[in-house]
Motif scaffolding. Structure first.
Motif, PDB file in Angstrom:
ATOM      1  N   LEU A  59       0.611  -1.087   0.026  1.00 30.00           N
ATOM      2  CA  LEU A  59       0.050   0.630   0.037  1.00 30.00           C
ATOM      3  C   LEU A  59       0.610   0.756  -0.032  1.00 30.00           C
ATOM      4  CD1 LEU A  59      -3.029  -0.729   2.730  1.00 30.00           C
ATOM      5  CD2 LEU A  59      -2.977  -1.150   0.007  1.00 30.00           C
ATOM      6  N   PRO A  60       2.021   1.299   0.784  1.00 30.13           N
ATOM      7  CA  PRO A  60       2.509   2.953   1.090  1.00 30.13           C
ATOM      8  C   PRO A  60       3.772   2.637   0.095  1.00 30.13           C
ATOM      9  CG  PRO A  60       3.710   1.074   2.548  1.00 30.13           C
ATOM     10  CD  PRO A  60       2.469   0.787   2.183  1.00 30.13           C
ATOM     11  N   GLY A  62       2.429   1.463  -3.134  1.00 32.50           N
ATOM     12  CA  GLY A  62       1.450   2.078  -4.791  1.00 32.50           C
ATOM     13  C   GLY A  62       1.115   3.812  -4.258  1.00 32.50           C
ATOM     14  N   ALA A  63       1.027   4.327  -2.780  1.00 29.11           N
ATOM     15  CA  ALA A  63       1.150   5.636  -3.120  1.00 29.11           C
ATOM     16  C   ALA A  63       2.123   6.671  -3.319  1.00 29.11           C
ATOM     17  CB  ALA A  63       0.522   6.206  -0.834  1.00 29.11           C
ATOM     18  N   LEU A  64       3.787   6.109  -2.850  1.00 28.62           N
ATOM     19  CA  LEU A  64       4.818   6.381  -3.494  1.00 28.62           C
ATOM     20  C   LEU A  64       4.373   6.598  -4.858  1.00 28.62           C
ATOM     21  CD1 LEU A  64       7.451   7.860  -3.312  1.00 28.62           C
ATOM     22  CD2 LEU A  64       8.200   4.906  -3.329  1.00 28.62           C
ATOM     23  N   GLY A  65       3.625   5.679  -5.671  1.00 28.51           N
ATOM     24  CA  GLY A  65       3.446   5.538  -7.129  1.00 28.51           C
ATOM     25  C   GLY A  65       3.264   7.003  -7.676  1.00 28.51           C
ATOM     26  N   ASP A  66       2.100   6.834  -7.757  1.00 32.53           N
ATOM     27  CA  ASP A  66       1.226   8.335  -7.516  1.00 32.53           C
ATOM     28  C   ASP A  66       1.972   9.666  -6.943  1.00 32.53           C
ATOM     29  OD1 ASP A  66      -1.009   6.541  -8.082  1.00 32.53           O
ATOM     30  OD2 ASP A  66      -1.782   6.681  -5.681  1.00 32.53           O
ATOM     31  N   LYS A  67       2.988   9.799  -6.855  1.00 37.69           N
ATOM     32  CA  LYS A  67       4.050  10.802  -5.703  1.00 37.69           C
ATOM     33  C   LYS A  67       4.289  11.073  -7.088  1.00 37.69           C
ATOM     34  CE  LYS A  67       6.163  12.783  -2.119  1.00 37.69           C
ATOM     35  NZ  LYS A  67       5.271  13.792  -1.872  1.00 37.69           N
ATOM     36  N   ILE A  68       5.986  10.348  -7.398  1.00 34.82           N
ATOM     37  CA  ILE A  68       6.654  10.019  -8.467  1.00 34.82           C
ATOM     38  C   ILE A  68       6.139   9.682  -9.978  1.00 34.82           C
ATOM     39  CG2 ILE A  68       8.075  10.442  -6.155  1.00 34.82           C
ATOM     40  CD1 ILE A  68       8.770   6.856  -7.088  1.00 34.82           C
ATOM     41  N   GLY A  69       5.278   9.032  -9.727  1.00 31.41           N
ATOM     42  CA  GLY A  69       5.009   8.347 -11.426  1.00 31.41           C
ATOM     43  C   GLY A  69       5.101   6.616 -11.273  1.00 31.41           C
ATOM     44  N   GLN A 191       0.599  13.898  -3.209  1.00 30.83           N
ATOM     45  CA  GLN A 191       0.370  13.004  -2.447  1.00 30.83           C
ATOM     46  C   GLN A 191       1.237  12.639  -1.519  1.00 30.83           C
ATOM     47  OE1 GLN A 191      -2.068  10.547  -3.684  1.00 30.83           O
ATOM     48  NE2 GLN A 191      -1.159   9.351  -1.758  1.00 30.83           N
ATOM     49  N   THR A 192       0.508  12.110  -0.954  1.00 28.48           N
ATOM     50  CA  THR A 192       0.924  12.546   0.857  1.00 28.48           C
ATOM     51  C   THR A 192       1.203  10.831   0.243  1.00 28.48           C
ATOM     52  OG1 THR A 192      -0.986  11.616   1.757  1.00 28.48           O
ATOM     53  CG2 THR A 192      -0.362  14.044   1.987  1.00 28.48           C
ATOM     54  N   TRP A 193       2.731  10.700   1.352  1.00 32.29           N
ATOM     55  CA  TRP A 193       3.546   9.689   1.736  1.00 32.29           C
ATOM     56  C   TRP A 193       3.645   8.896   3.199  1.00 32.29           C
ATOM     57  CZ3 TRP A 193       8.867   7.614   0.753  1.00 32.29           C
ATOM     58  CH2 TRP A 193       8.343   5.876   0.894  1.00 32.29           C
ATOM     59  N   THR A 194       3.543   7.916   3.342  1.00 32.77           N
ATOM     60  CA  THR A 194       3.498   8.044   5.205  1.00 32.77           C
ATOM     61  C   THR A 194       4.665   6.483   4.740  1.00 32.77           C
ATOM     62  OG1 THR A 194       2.119   8.745   5.743  1.00 32.77           O
ATOM     63  CG2 THR A 194       3.425   7.768   7.525  1.00 32.77           C
ATOM     64  N   LEU A 195       5.486   6.040   4.673  1.00 36.52           N
ATOM     65  CA  LEU A 195       5.966   4.763   5.198  1.00 36.52           C
ATOM     66  C   LEU A 195       6.101   4.196   6.626  1.00 36.52           C
ATOM     67  CD1 LEU A 195       7.964   2.947   3.543  1.00 36.52           C
ATOM     68  CD2 LEU A 195       9.856   3.623   4.765  1.00 36.52           C
ATOM     69  N   SER A 196       5.856   5.158   7.801  1.00 37.99           N
ATOM     70  CA  SER A 196       6.010   5.091   8.853  1.00 37.99           C
ATOM     71  C   SER A 196       5.456   3.984   9.293  1.00 37.99           C
ATOM     72  CB  SER A 196       5.601   6.461   9.893  1.00 37.99           C
ATOM     73  OG  SER A 196       4.862   6.707   9.542  1.00 37.99           O
ATOM     74  N   GLN A 197       3.664   4.415   9.123  1.00 38.32           N
ATOM     75  CA  GLN A 197       2.605   3.047   9.830  1.00 38.32           C
ATOM     76  C   GLN A 197       3.038   1.506   9.033  1.00 38.32           C
ATOM     77  OE1 GLN A 197      -1.682   4.271   8.078  1.00 38.32           O
ATOM     78  NE2 GLN A 197      -0.812   6.730   8.308  1.00 38.32           N
ATOM     79  N   ALA A 198       3.214   2.121   7.549  1.00 38.52           N
ATOM     80  CA  ALA A 198       3.655   0.307   7.552  1.00 38.52           C
ATOM     81  C   ALA A 198       4.589  -0.206   7.927  1.00 38.52           C
ATOM     82  CB  ALA A 198       4.450   0.410   5.814  1.00 38.52           C
ATOM     83  N   LEU A 199       6.004   0.248   8.328  1.00 40.55           N
ATOM     84  CA  LEU A 199       7.044  -0.579   8.924  1.00 40.55           C
ATOM     85  C   LEU A 199       6.420  -0.548  10.316  1.00 40.55           C
ATOM     86  CD1 LEU A 199       9.886   2.774   8.448  1.00 40.55           C
ATOM     87  CD2 LEU A 199       9.719   0.328   7.299  1.00 40.55           C
TER      88      LEU A 199
END
Length: 499
Positions: A59-60, A62-69, A191-199
Motif C-alpha cells: 500500500l505505501p 502504491g502511494a509512492l507511485g502516485d507521488k513520483i510516477g 500525494q501524501t506518502w507515509t512509510l511509518s505506518q507500513a513499518l
C-alpha cells in the motif's frame, strides 16, 4: 505489434520474477538448509520473510507511485529487485539471505502496483483492459504455481543460488526497455506518502512471528520471547487504533465491520495458508523421506499447479449459477476433505491417489479465492472498491507468509514430539537432530554410516507421522471455517455503508 501490447509484454516480463519468487524456494528449501547449515526456524524465515514484508509494503509503495510516477517506481523497484537477487544468490550466511529476501520483497512491492497502474493507463478500452488484466492475473497465479518446478529444473544442474540469478538478465532487459520505450506516466507531487505506518505493521507482524517460532522451539530466552510477543501485540494495537481514527487511513479497517468482508478476507488468508503451507511441507516430504530430487518434487506438484491455474473459469461459472454462499462453503469443505485425504496417503506407493487429492485441493483453493474476492467486492460500496481490493491483496500476501509459518511451526512441534533418537547420540547433536528433519540430515553427515542410517530412519518415520498430523489438523480447522462461512454469508450480499 502495437505499442500498447508491447507495453503489456514488458509489464508481464517485469511481473513474472516477482510471482515466481514467492514459491521458487519451496523445492530448494531442503538443499538450502543443508548448504547454509540453517535451523528449521531459520529456514522458515528465509522463505516467509518475502511475503510478510511484501504484504506490509504494497500500500505505501502504491502511494509512492502516485507521488513520483509509476515509471520511476517501476525502475526503482526493478533495480532493487535485481540487486537483491544478486545479493541472495551470493549470500554467505542465513542472516545475509534473510536480509536479501526482505529487500527482494520491497522491490516486489514497488513493481506490483507499478505494473497494475501502467496496465490501467495503457488500455483505455474496457474490453482490452479486461483481457490485459486477465493476462496479468494469470501471470501472477501461474508464476507462483510454476515456481517449484522452475526451482527443481535449476537445481538439477546448478547450485541453490541459481534460483535468484535467473532474475538478473530479466531485470536488466526490463530496465533497458522501460527506460528507452515506455512513456512517462502521470504523477501527483501533492500525494501524501507515509512509510511509518507500513513499518509499524511489518514490525508488529514479524515480532509476533518471531515470538511464535522462538517460543515453540524453546531454546530462546523466555523473557526475549515474551518481550517480542508484547511488543508485536502493542504495535498492531496502535496500528489498528491509528487506522480507525485517521481521515486518510492506509487500510480502511472499518470495512471489516461487515461480517461478509471479514469472512472474505479470512477465506483468502486461509486458502493461501493451505496452498503455500502444503507445498512447502510436501516438497520436504518428497525429498527427505521419499528420496526424490528437487526436479522430481517439482514435477510431482504439477497436478496441484495445473488444477489451481485452470479451474478458475469453472469456479466462476459455479459462482454465477449457485451463488456465493454455497460455493464459498463448499470450497472450504472440499479443501478440508483434500487435506484429510492427503494426510492418509502414502506418497511413496500411492502417487495417483495423491495426485487426485491434489487436483481436488487445487480446484477448492481456487474456488475459495474467487469466492473471497466476490465476498469482499460485492459487499463494499463502489467508492470503497479500491480500499476493499487493498484488504484482499494484503490478505493474500499475509496468507502466503503465514502458511509457511503456521505449517512450519506445526510440523516442527509434531516432529520433535514424534522422533525417537538413538540413545548413543551425544546430547548436543540429539538436540539438533530432534528439531527438524533438515537438521537431522546435517547431523547425519557428521556420523558414521551405521549411526547415520539409524538416525535418518528415525527422522523419516517422525516426519511422516508429523506430516499426517499437521494435514489432519489443518483439515479440521478448514471444516470449522466452512461451517462459519455457511453461517455468516447471507444468501444475497448487500454493500456496506461506510462513512
Amino acid at each position: 505489434m502495437s505499442k500498447k501490447w508491447f507495453i503489456l509484454s514488458v509489464i508481464i516480463l517485469m511481473y513474472l520474477p516477482v510471482s515466481i519468487d514467492a514459491t521458487v524456494l519451496h523445492v530448494a528449501a531442503p538443499q538450502l538448509g543443508v548448504a547454509l547449515g540453517a535451523t528449521g526456524s531459520e529456514l522458515l524465515w528465509i522463505i516467509d520473510i518475502y511475503s510478510l514484508v511484501m504484504a506490509g509494503m504494497l500500500l505505501p509503495m502504491g502511494a509512492l507511485g502516485d507521488k513520483i510516477g509509476f515509471k520511476r517506481l517501476a525502475m526503482l523497484g526493478a533495480t532493487l529487485f535485481g540487486l537483491a537477487s544478486l545479493a541472495a544468490a551470493l549470500a554467505p550466511s542465513v542472516a545475509a539471505l534473510i536480509t536479501a529476501r526482505a529487500a527482494l520483497a520491497i522491490g516486489a512491492a514497488m513493481i506490483l502496483p507499478a505494473t497494475l497502474k501502467a496496465l490501467r493507463q495503457t488500455f483505455s478500452d474496457e474490453r482490452e483492459r479486461s483481457f490485459a488484466l486477465g493476462i496479468w492475473v494469470a501471470v501472477g497465479t501461474g508464476g507462483a504455481a510454476m515456481g517449484p518446478l522452475i526451482g527443481g529444473l535449476l537445481l538439477k544442474h546448478f547450485y541453490w543460488g541459481s534460483v535468484f540469478l535467473i532474475n538478473i538478465p530479466i531485470i536488466l532487459t526490463v530496465l533497458l526497455v522501460t527506460a528507452m520505450l515506455i512513456p512517462r506516466q502521470d504523477y501527483h507531487r501533492e500525494q501524501t506518502w507515509t512509510l511509518s505506518q507500513a513499518l509499524v505493521l511489518i514490525s508488529g507482524i514479524l515480532l509476533l512471528v518471531y515470538a511464535a517460532k522462538s517460543g515453540l522451539r524453546g531454546s530462546a530466552d523466555w523473557r526475549i520471547t515474551l518481550l517480542a510477543l508484547l511488543s508485536g501485540v502493542g504495535l498492531l494495537f496502535w496500528f489498528v487504533r491509528h487506522q480507525l481514527g485517521s481521515a486518510k487511513p492506509m487500510i480502511d479497517l472499518r470495512l471489516l465491520t461487515s461480517r461478509v468482508i471479514a469472512v472474505g478476507a479470512l477465506m483468502a488468508m486461509t486458502a493461501m495458508v493451505a496452498l503455500i503451507g502444503f507445498e512447502l511441507l510436501l516438497t520436504q516430504e518428497l525429498q527427505f523421506v521419499v528420496g526424490k530430487t528437487p526436479l522430481e518434487s517439482g514435477m510431482f506438484l504439477l497436478p496441484l499447479m495445473i488444477a489451481s491455474g485452470v479451474c478458475g473459469p469453472f469456479a466462476g461459472w459455479l459462482l454465477s449459477r449457485w451463488g456465493l454462499k454455497p460455493v464459498a462453503a463448499a470450497g472450504m469443505a472440499l479443501c478440508s476433505l483434500s487435506l484429510m485425504g492427503l494426510a492418509l496417503t502414502d506418497f511413496t506407493t500411492q502417487s495417483y491417489l495423491a495426485w487426485g487429492w491434489m487436483i481436488l485441493m487445487g480446484f477448492s483453493v481456487q474456488a475459495s479465492l474467487l469466492s473471497s474476492t466476490t465476498a469482499i467486492l460485492s459487499s463494499a460500496p463502489p467508492e470503497k472498491a479500491g480500499a476493499a481490493g487493498s484488504i484482499e491483496g494484503m490478505a493474500y500476501e499475509l496468507g502466503a507468509g503465514l502458511g509457511v509459518t503456521i505449517f512450519g511451526l506445526m510440523l516442527s512441534g509434531s516432529y520433535a514430539a514424534a522422533i525417537v533418537l538413538p540413545s548413543s547420540l551425544p546430547a548436543a547433536l540429539a538436540e539438533r537432530a530432534g528439531a527438524s528433519i533438515g537438521e537431522a540430515v546435517q547431523v547425519a553427515g557428521m556420523l558414521g554410516q551405521d549411526q547415520a542410517e539409524v538416525l535418518m530412519a528415525a527422522a523419516r518415520q517422525a516426519f511422516t507421522a508429523a506430516h499426517s498430523l499437521v494435514l489432519a489438523s489443518a483439515s479440521v480447522m478448514l471444516l470449522v471455517l466452512a461451517a462459519v462461512v455457511w453461517y455468516i454469508i447471507p444468501k444475497r450480499t448487500v454493500p456496506l455503508m461506510v462513512h
